[in-house]
Motif scaffolding. Structure first.
Motif, PDB file in Angstrom:
ATOM      1  N   GLY A 109       0.828  -1.194   0.000  1.00  0.00           N
ATOM      2  CA  GLY A 109       0.000   0.000   0.000  1.00  0.00           C
ATOM      3  C   GLY A 109       0.863   1.245   0.000  1.00  0.00           C
ATOM      4  N   LEU A 110       0.638   2.108   0.966  1.00  0.00           N
ATOM      5  CA  LEU A 110       1.409   3.336   1.094  1.00  0.00           C
ATOM      6  C   LEU A 110       2.471   3.220   2.176  1.00  0.00           C
ATOM      7  CD1 LEU A 110      -1.465   5.992   0.799  1.00  0.00           C
ATOM      8  CD2 LEU A 110       0.034   5.103  -1.004  1.00  0.00           C
ATOM      9  N   GLU A 111       2.836   1.997   2.520  1.00  0.00           N
ATOM     10  CA  GLU A 111       3.847   1.769   3.538  1.00  0.00           C
ATOM     11  C   GLU A 111       4.932   0.835   3.013  1.00  0.00           C
ATOM     12  OE1 GLU A 111       1.616   2.158   7.784  1.00  0.00           O
ATOM     13  OE2 GLU A 111       1.235   0.296   6.694  1.00  0.00           O
ATOM     14  N   THR A 112       6.047   0.839   3.733  1.00  0.00           N
ATOM     15  CA  THR A 112       7.164  -0.047   3.407  1.00  0.00           C
ATOM     16  C   THR A 112       7.415  -0.953   4.602  1.00  0.00           C
ATOM     17  OG1 THR A 112       8.144   1.726   2.076  1.00  0.00           O
ATOM     18  CG2 THR A 112       9.549  -0.157   2.624  1.00  0.00           C
ATOM     19  N   ILE A 167       6.263  -2.540  15.025  1.00  0.00           N
ATOM     20  CA  ILE A 167       7.386  -1.631  15.192  1.00  0.00           C
ATOM     21  C   ILE A 167       7.358  -0.639  14.039  1.00  0.00           C
ATOM     22  CG2 ILE A 167       9.884  -1.485  15.334  1.00  0.00           C
ATOM     23  CD1 ILE A 167       9.922  -4.323  16.370  1.00  0.00           C
ATOM     24  N   LEU A 168       7.370   0.643  14.376  1.00  0.00           N
ATOM     25  CA  LEU A 168       7.183   1.679  13.358  1.00  0.00           C
ATOM     26  C   LEU A 168       8.346   2.669  13.368  1.00  0.00           C
ATOM     27  CD1 LEU A 168       5.247   2.978  11.253  1.00  0.00           C
ATOM     28  CD2 LEU A 168       4.312   4.336  13.130  1.00  0.00           C
ATOM     29  N   LEU A 169       8.899   2.904  12.167  1.00  0.00           N
ATOM     30  CA  LEU A 169       9.869   3.974  11.934  1.00  0.00           C
ATOM     31  C   LEU A 169       9.144   5.141  11.288  1.00  0.00           C
ATOM     32  CD1 LEU A 169      13.098   2.254  10.529  1.00  0.00           C
ATOM     33  CD2 LEU A 169      12.895   3.547  12.654  1.00  0.00           C
ATOM     34  N   GLN A 170       9.245   6.311  11.891  1.00  0.00           N
ATOM     35  CA  GLN A 170       8.593   7.485  11.316  1.00  0.00           C
ATOM     36  C   GLN A 170       9.509   8.168  10.296  1.00  0.00           C
ATOM     37  OE1 GLN A 170       7.713   9.536  14.982  1.00  0.00           O
ATOM     38  NE2 GLN A 170       5.685   8.602  15.155  1.00  0.00           N
ATOM     39  N   HIS A 171       8.970   9.208   9.668  1.00  0.00           N
ATOM     40  CA  HIS A 171       9.698   9.895   8.582  1.00  0.00           C
ATOM     41  C   HIS A 171      11.031  10.448   9.065  1.00  0.00           C
ATOM     42  CE1 HIS A 171      10.652  13.272   5.857  1.00  0.00           C
ATOM     43  NE2 HIS A 171      10.156  12.464   4.913  1.00  0.00           N
ATOM     44  N   ASN A 172      11.056  10.925  10.289  1.00  0.00           N
ATOM     45  CA  ASN A 172      12.279  11.549  10.806  1.00  0.00           C
ATOM     46  C   ASN A 172      12.915  10.712  11.922  1.00  0.00           C
ATOM     47  OD1 ASN A 172      10.230  11.933  12.619  1.00  0.00           O
ATOM     48  ND2 ASN A 172      10.832  14.017  13.181  1.00  0.00           N
ATOM     49  N   TRP A 186       8.122  -1.367  10.098  1.00  0.00           N
ATOM     50  CA  TRP A 186       7.273  -0.660   9.132  1.00  0.00           C
ATOM     51  C   TRP A 186       7.690   0.809   9.060  1.00  0.00           C
ATOM     52  CZ3 TRP A 186       3.120  -2.970   6.429  1.00  0.00           C
ATOM     53  CH2 TRP A 186       2.866  -4.300   6.767  1.00  0.00           C
ATOM     54  N   VAL A 187       7.594   1.340   7.869  1.00  0.00           N
ATOM     55  CA  VAL A 187       7.828   2.764   7.621  1.00  0.00           C
ATOM     56  C   VAL A 187       6.566   3.311   6.966  1.00  0.00           C
ATOM     57  CG1 VAL A 187       9.243   4.483   6.445  1.00  0.00           C
ATOM     58  CG2 VAL A 187      10.306   2.410   7.353  1.00  0.00           C
ATOM     59  N   SER A 188       6.077   4.423   7.467  1.00  0.00           N
ATOM     60  CA  SER A 188       4.775   4.941   7.012  1.00  0.00           C
ATOM     61  C   SER A 188       4.890   5.759   5.728  1.00  0.00           C
ATOM     62  CB  SER A 188       4.146   5.787   8.126  1.00  0.00           C
ATOM     63  OG  SER A 188       5.028   6.826   8.501  1.00  0.00           O
ATOM     64  N   ASN A 189       5.724   5.326   4.805  1.00  0.00           N
ATOM     65  CA  ASN A 189       5.799   5.944   3.473  1.00  0.00           C
ATOM     66  C   ASN A 189       6.492   4.974   2.540  1.00  0.00           C
ATOM     67  OD1 ASN A 189       8.818   6.578   3.250  1.00  0.00           O
ATOM     68  ND2 ASN A 189       8.280   7.622   5.180  1.00  0.00           N
TER      69      ASN A 189
END
Length: 544
Positions: free
Chosen positions: A453-456, A512-517, A479-482
């Motif tokens: 989808g819109l995630e990696t 586990i989530l990595l954000q944009h920054n 997971w990365v939200s982009n």
């Protein structure tokens, strides 16, 4: 008939001496006198008539002539019959402990014995606990004698309960300020035998209630919690966790098993220098979490009490009666080789399912090794997307950064123009800030990458952990939200990642989530050294 005398077969001429029979003539004695008198003939007649009855019984079997008649059996008196139980009486208390009773009558005839059983039955009342600060029932009974003289003394005393006397159901009261106690007869029905027991006193006897609530009953609940059951409504689960000590040098928590809600008679045992840990359904550590070892004792979790024991001879255990009201995760903090962790529990059949021994609360189970082929993912966590089979990673196939970038899947057509500049945190202050605000700080090797989808989603191998507020295993999804490659992570390279735990409002996502920054920098010995002392700059965590 001859001369008015009955002639039987024994009176025939053949029994007369010298008699002959001539056709056309009567039998005669030939002038010789008869040797049979009339009385003798009567005796023979009687014997002849009685002989058939003597030699043949009424049932057709041959009997002896001298057989005596059978004696008549005397009827034994029976027992009387109980009437139906009457209605239960009012409870002896309005809160806390109390009992009620019911009676029945024995109906019997004068020759019958008394009925078997008891005419009175007691049961425990289901009452709410008394308000905090209420006086115990036994203490109330002792206080009734305050200021009253006792035998042999006119001195008034104040009385409090004394629990050291041999008979627990006597009203033993200690004189305040003195070293003696006095027995004022029996306690009232429904009084606890002692403060640490649920047994109650009835008519001077200490009785325990069965699972049916009847005092003195032998009824017991089976392992499934069914009164007088036969363990037919539940399943016994017993396994041994034998995962080997990680060769990658990962010194951290590893999942042992998940104990589903509804489990009873839980027991987990370990005999090594490793430490057992326990986590609730909200993934909060209850025992031995966050790299801190708790004292042995009783811990309340999931609606039950868990007894945690640890001895000097490296014996460690969790035990709980249950039933649990939520899932519990059992983990182990590795310190040495795993000698085998035994766990067992009973689970209702309708809730039974196979419990994987290495299931991470943050992802589906992955038992494959780094260099091996991935196995099919189990379906115990439907909230996590199943990973597709990934190609084997060959150590000889080394690629440059540009080649690795070309091997990643292409972005979706809607992405161009939506990606902004990727800002990577740098410097000591940024490192400390992200470290203290993150739920996970670990060294990871990127094994695979996929756009969903819109995630990696990155499939990573955890090499070392610096900080983890929640359990993490040696194989995880990040997971990365982009889909903008921000932060930029290249396959087969190692990074220091500082991530957050992401749980959505419906609790259908837990990852586990990595954000944009987010902080994501290539791992190096220098980076490793700079992370060693960062934790001392963080405030104590408020979340277990």
């Amino acid at each position: 008939m001859q001369g008015g005398t009955f002639m039987g077969p024994f009176d025939a001429g053949l029994w007369r001496t010298g008699a002959k029979h001539h056709p056309g003539h009567d039998l005669v004695t030939s002038g010789a006198p008869s040797i049979w008198s009339s009385s003798t003939r009567m005796v023979i007649l009687f014997v002849w008539l009685a002989l058939p009855c003597a030699v043949q019984g009424t049932d057709g079997r041959t009997l002896g002539l001298s057989q005596s008649p059978r004696p008549r059996l005397r009827r034994q008196p029976g027992h009387g019959t109980w009437t139906h139980w009457g209605a239960w009486s009012a409870c002896s208390s309005t809160c806390g402990d109390g009992v009620s009773f019911r009676t029945r009558r024995c109906i019997r005839f004068p020759e019958e014995e008394m009925c078997k059983g008891k005419p009175r039955q007691y049961r425990v009342c289901e009452l709410d606990g008394c308000p905090s600060g209420s006086t115990p029932f036994r203490a109330i009974q002792c206080s009734l004698y305050d200021g009253k003289p006792i035998s042999g003394s006119q001195t008034p005393y104040q009385w409090v309960p004394f629990h050291g006397a041999p008979n627990l159901c006597d009203l033993n009261c200690l004189a305040v300020g003195h070293n003696f106690y006095y027995t004022f007869g029996r306690v009232l029905d429904g009084t606890r035998c002692n403060p640490d027991s649920q047994d109650l006193c009835i008519s001077g006897r200490c009785l325990r209630a069965g699972c049916d609530g009847i005092l003195g009953s032998d009824a017991q609940a089976d392992a499934c919690g069914v009164c007088n059951g036969k363990n037919e409504s539940c399943v016994f689960v017993q396994e041994v966790f034998r995962a080997a000590f990680p060769t990658s040098g990962f010194f951290g928590y590893k999942n042992v098993t998940r104990i589903p809600a509804g489990a009873r008679h839980i027991k987990v045992t370990d005999r090594s220098r490793n430490y057992l840990a326990l986590m609730n359904a909200n993934q909060r550590y209850i025992i031995n979490g966050d790299w801190a070892i708790d004292w042995p004792g009783v811990y309340e979790v999931a609606g039950t009490k868990v007894h945690y024991a640890r001895t000097a001879d490296v014996h460690e255990s969790f035990e709980a009666t249950g039933p649990t009201q939520e899932d519990l995760s059992v983990m182990v903090l590795f310190q040495e080789q795993n000698s085998g962790i035994e766990y067992q529990f009973w689970l209702p059949r309708e809730q039974f399912r196979h419990v994987q021994s290495d299931a991470s609360p943050l992802r589906q189970q992955q038992t494959r090794e780094v260099e091996g082929s991935p196995e099919k993912e189990p379906q115990h966590f439907p909230q996590v997307t199943t990973a597709p089979p990934a190609p084997k990673v060959r150590g000889a196939a080394k690629k440059t950064l540009q080649e690795a970038s070309l091997s990643t899947p292409a972005r979706t057509a809607s992405q161009p123009g939506r990606c902004r500049r990727c800002e990577t945190p740098k410097g000591k202050s940024q490192r400390i800030q992200h470290y203290c605000q993150s739920d996970f700080v670990f060294r990871a090797r990127i094994l695979a990458k996929r756009y969903i989808g819109l995630e990696t989603r990155y499939d990573v191998q955890v090499k070392h952990t610096y900080r983890n507020r929640f359990p993490i295993v040696h194989r995880e999804y990040v997971w990365v939200s982009n889909t903008c490659d921000c932060p930029l992570l290249v396959e087969r390279r190692e990074y220091v990642l500082m991530a957050r735990r992401h749980v959505n409002y419906e609790h259908t996502l837990n990852r586990i989530l990595l954000q944009h920054n987010s902080y994501a920098r290539p791992w190096s010995p220098r980076e490793d050294l700079q992370l060693r002392d960062v934790s001392k700059h963080c405030l104590p965590s408020r979340v277990r």
